[in-house]
Design an enzyme around this catalytic site. Structure first.
Site, PDB file in Angstrom:
ATOM      1  N   LYS A 208      35.600  38.945  34.612  1.00 30.56           N
ATOM      2  CA  LYS A 208      36.031  37.904  34.441  1.00 30.56           C
ATOM      3  C   LYS A 208      35.251  36.235  33.849  1.00 30.56           C
ATOM      4  O   LYS A 208      35.998  35.953  33.117  1.00 30.56           O
ATOM      5  CB  LYS A 208      37.101  37.927  35.687  1.00 30.56           C
ATOM      6  CG  LYS A 208      37.810  36.418  35.706  1.00 30.56           C
ATOM      7  CD  LYS A 208      39.161  36.283  36.939  1.00 30.56           C
ATOM      8  CE  LYS A 208      39.992  35.349  36.857  1.00 30.56           C
ATOM      9  NZ  LYS A 208      40.406  34.501  37.698  1.00 30.56           N
ATOM     10  N   GLU A 214      24.952  39.671  39.626  1.00 30.31           N
ATOM     11  CA  GLU A 214      24.269  41.025  39.197  1.00 30.31           C
ATOM     12  C   GLU A 214      24.595  42.139  38.299  1.00 30.31           C
ATOM     13  O   GLU A 214      24.095  42.536  37.819  1.00 30.31           O
ATOM     14  CB  GLU A 214      25.193  41.900  40.647  1.00 30.31           C
ATOM     15  CG  GLU A 214      25.695  41.014  42.033  1.00 30.31           C
ATOM     16  CD  GLU A 214      25.579  39.728  42.734  1.00 30.31           C
ATOM     17  OE1 GLU A 214      26.312  39.073  42.334  1.00 30.31           O
ATOM     18  OE2 GLU A 214      26.029  39.822  44.042  1.00 30.31           O
ATOM     19  N   GLY A 269      40.463  38.410  40.442  1.00 30.02           N
ATOM     20  CA  GLY A 269      39.640  39.576  40.638  1.00 30.02           C
ATOM     21  C   GLY A 269      39.621  40.967  41.168  1.00 30.02           C
ATOM     22  O   GLY A 269      39.961  41.828  40.787  1.00 30.02           O
ATOM     23  N   ARG A 270      40.029  40.672  42.404  1.00 27.36           N
ATOM     24  CA  ARG A 270      40.740  41.747  43.229  1.00 27.36           C
ATOM     25  C   ARG A 270      42.176  42.418  42.746  1.00 27.36           C
ATOM     26  O   ARG A 270      42.330  43.331  43.320  1.00 27.36           O
ATOM     27  CB  ARG A 270      41.187  41.424  44.735  1.00 27.36           C
ATOM     28  CG  ARG A 270      41.508  39.670  45.442  1.00 27.36           C
ATOM     29  CD  ARG A 270      40.959  39.504  46.237  1.00 27.36           C
ATOM     30  NE  ARG A 270      41.746  38.573  46.976  1.00 27.36           N
ATOM     31  CZ  ARG A 270      41.392  37.278  46.387  1.00 27.36           C
ATOM     32  NH1 ARG A 270      40.051  36.681  45.743  1.00 27.36           N
ATOM     33  NH2 ARG A 270      41.325  35.805  47.194  1.00 27.36           N
ATOM     34  N   GLU A 355      39.007  39.757  51.604  1.00 23.46           N
ATOM     35  CA  GLU A 355      38.634  38.536  50.255  1.00 23.46           C
ATOM     36  C   GLU A 355      40.045  37.558  50.233  1.00 23.46           C
ATOM     37  O   GLU A 355      40.245  35.533  49.851  1.00 23.46           O
ATOM     38  CB  GLU A 355      37.885  38.491  48.842  1.00 23.46           C
ATOM     39  CG  GLU A 355      37.234  38.021  47.998  1.00 23.46           C
ATOM     40  CD  GLU A 355      37.051  38.311  46.906  1.00 23.46           C
ATOM     41  OE1 GLU A 355      37.535  38.653  46.164  1.00 23.46           O
ATOM     42  OE2 GLU A 355      35.619  38.556  46.922  1.00 23.46           O
ATOM     43  N   HIS A 386      35.858  63.316  62.846  1.00 27.00           N
ATOM     44  CA  HIS A 386      34.643  64.032  63.591  1.00 27.00           C
ATOM     45  C   HIS A 386      34.035  62.431  63.149  1.00 27.00           C
ATOM     46  O   HIS A 386      32.466  63.463  63.285  1.00 27.00           O
ATOM     47  CB  HIS A 386      34.115  65.187  62.332  1.00 27.00           C
ATOM     48  CG  HIS A 386      35.232  66.344  63.080  1.00 27.00           C
ATOM     49  ND1 HIS A 386      34.668  67.411  64.028  1.00 27.00           N
ATOM     50  CD2 HIS A 386      36.485  66.509  61.835  1.00 27.00           C
ATOM     51  CE1 HIS A 386      35.888  67.989  63.345  1.00 27.00           C
ATOM     52  NE2 HIS A 386      36.389  67.472  62.753  1.00 27.00           N
ATOM     53  N   LYS A 514      25.870  32.868  47.424  1.00 24.24           N
ATOM     54  CA  LYS A 514      25.456  33.251  46.198  1.00 24.24           C
ATOM     55  C   LYS A 514      24.271  31.624  45.100  1.00 24.24           C
ATOM     56  O   LYS A 514      22.869  31.976  45.146  1.00 24.24           O
ATOM     57  CB  LYS A 514      26.604  32.570  44.767  1.00 24.24           C
ATOM     58  CG  LYS A 514      27.184  33.973  45.011  1.00 24.24           C
ATOM     59  CD  LYS A 514      28.476  34.090  44.170  1.00 24.24           C
ATOM     60  CE  LYS A 514      30.005  34.518  44.137  1.00 24.24           C
ATOM     61  NZ  LYS A 514      30.523  34.524  43.205  1.00 24.24           N
TER      62      LYS A 514
END
Ligand code: F6P
Length: 550
Positions: A208, A214, A269-270, A355, A386, A514
């Site tokens: 965005k 990253e 973003g999410r 978030e 399991h 950050k």
């Protein structure tokens, strides 16, 4: 206008008194005393079915919870969001992911701009581009068709597309292999590059902001790899496209802005898988199915907008979750998709929910006076059974579970689907009923054990039960059903944010780390020994510096 503190509202107080009784309720007896519990506490919407009857509540509880929803202004705030008001106060932005899935021609004007026209212009570009790549007309620099697509992005620019591509695996193009690189850890990019050929690989740089550290490092590495593996500068346009709101940064990176798919600051973003951030999904499944995915979400939006609160699935899911969190003290929510293709859905929901609502101050900056978002986690059934279901059945914490399943499979392998659904339904039944000491004794009676041996085993084999769960069913995991499922959880998250009066659409909590990482990165590459931090951080940095010289 300042909302009153949650605990001071009349409806919260009414819920507190009700909860004092309800805490002792036993699900077994709630079912035993009401033959209509299942029809009363289930709801259909947009092709999904929600059974919330296996929660420690009754219709009176739901009535009180909905009083709270009304008192907190859920309907008013829902309309404000859907109409494009700037409800993201700390960033002064509208919140309009719902506009991304509106059918063409439904006018919505924001700041004087018809955003429906903008959305559909980008969708037209997505269609034209994905048709060419999938149809084999979009060629790499040596004239070959694209075989591999690497989406480079992180957070919302990775989790949604990756989850949806996996979920819609059965609808995917046979020639196109999708890869997702998100981590700044070079092992992630290294593993992806090891599988692909530069002549036939398309990179989508999805960000965005187009500034996320990253993603920018990974995109630069991909570009260098491409140029060092046979591609030339003038070939970049055939192999790199971008999805972003930041045209200037995309151009500076060297991507032809004709191959840029824009979106807007009113898409969080999410909440962005519906925008061009979903380009990898559209490439995998084709534009037709991508449109079905959007339509499924739109159907849930319409339901959320129109349905009375008593039958409103996202509102009910939110209120049940709120009840468990607030009054039964459930600190976490486990997501159990009984569908292997929803493998990444719990990870996706972690960002969506935590978030959004992992906040401790209200929209006005006052401290929230209750707990907020639970920890969200999970894994596909039956694998989860399991691994950690032991704790869910017999551990000391009560963890509500959302079971998610499709009634029909998208494969035709005999025997598997009945086994899967049997496990799904058996687990929610077991969490609800548990197993009493007397039932354990009766089971052990015919097993040639002494009375002492039986009594020694009884506490270990007893299940407390009375553990709450929801079950969400769909007919099949189609693109439309997936769209509706995601939108269900988006609106659930929104409603809970309104109850707690937090801003569900900012994420300042990710900033501090950050900034500190940028500082430490320069210390790792510099000459000086670290001395600006506490002794632990200095020590760890020192160890990493020493290792670089080995
Ligand atoms: O750091 C958190 C975050 O801002 C998320 O909210 C977002 O989804 C992610 O980073 C990626 O951001 P971008 O799409 O701008 O690269």
């Amino acid at each position: 206008m300042r909302s009153p503190a949650l605990t001071s509202t009349a409806s919260f107080k009414a819920l507190e008194s009700h909860a004092a009784e309800a805490r002792d309720w036993q699900l077994r007896s709630l079912f035993a005393h009401d033959a209509q519990r299942f029809p009363k506490l289930t709801v259909d919407a947009a092709g999904l079915f929600l059974d919330y009857s296996k929660n420690r509540l009754n219709t009176a509880t739901i009535g009180l919870l909905l009083d709270l929803a009304r008192e907190r202004g859920v309907e008013r705030q829902r309309d404000a969001m859907l109409n494009g008001e700037k409800i993201n106060l700390t960033e002064q932005r509208a919140v309009l992911h719902t506009a991304l899935r509106m059918p063409r021609g439904k006018q919505l004007v924001v700041d004087g701009q018809d955003i429906n026209a903008d959305v559909h212009a980008v969708l037209d570009h997505v269609k034209e581009f994905t048709d060419r790549v999938r149809g084999g007309q979009w060629l790499g620099y040596s004239g070959k068709q694209i075989t591999d697509i690497i989406n480079i992005g992180i957070g919302g620019s990775d989790l949604g597309p990756k989850m949806a591509v996996l979920a819609l695996r059965s609808y995917s193009h046979p020639r196109l292999k999708m890869h997702f690189v998100s981590n700044v850890d070079g092992h992630d990019m290294d593993a992806a590059l090891a599988q692909v050929n530069p002549e036939t690989t398309l990179f989508i740089v999805a960000s965005k902001t187009f500034t996320t550290a990253e993603t920018m490092l990974n995109a630069g590495t991909a570009r260098n790899w491409f140029l060092q593996s046979g591609g030339k500068q003038e070939d970049l346009a055939k192999h790199f496209v971008a999805v972003s709101t930041n045209t200037k940064a995309v151009a500076e990176f060297g991507i032809d802005t004709a191959n840029m798919f824009p979106f807007w600051d009113w898409v969080g973003g999410r909440y962005s898988v519906w925008s061009a951030i979903g380009l990898s999904v559209a490439l995998a499944v084709g534009f037709g199915y991508f449109a079905d995915f959007l339509a499924g979400a739109h159907a849930m939006d319409e339901h959320f907008r129109e349905a009375p609160l008593e039958q409103n699935m996202p509102v009910l899911l939110a209120m049940v979750g709120f009840w468990n969190r607030q009054f039964l003290n459930a600190g976490s929510l486990s997501i159990a998709p009984y569908h292997q293709d929803l493998n990444r859905f719990p990870a996706y929901l972690q960002q969506l929910d935590m978030e959004s609502n992992g906040k401790r101050v209200t929209r006005n900056g006052d401290a929230v006076d209750t707990v907020t978002c639970p920890v969200v986690w999970g894994e596909c059934g039956t694998n989860a059974q399991h691994a950690y279901f032991q704790l869910l059945h017999q551990g000391t914490d009560v963890t509500p579970i959302d079971f998610i399943a499709a009634l029909r499979a998208t494969h035709d392998l005999a025997g598997h689907h009945d086994a899967l659904l049997a496990n799904c339904f058996a687990q929610s039944e077991a969490f609800m009923t548990g197993k009493t000491a007397d039932e354990v004794r009766a089971d052990l009676a015919g097993q040639n054990l002494t009375p002492e041996q039986i009594e020694a085993l009884v506490p270990h084999k007893t299940f407390p039960g009375n553990r709450p769960s929801n079950t969400i069913l769909m007919d099949q995991l189609t693109p439309g059903a997936l769209g509706a499922l995601i939108a269900l959880y988006e609106h659930k998250t929104f409603v809970q944010g309104v109850l707690w009066d937090v801003n569900s659409f900012d994420q300042w909590g990710v900033e501090l780390g950050k900034v500190l990482a940028r500082n430490i990165q320069s210390e790792l590459s510099g000459e000086a020994q670290p001395d600006r931090h506490d002794s632990s951080t200095n020590g760890l940095i020192g160890m990493a510096k020493a290792a670089q010289h080995i």
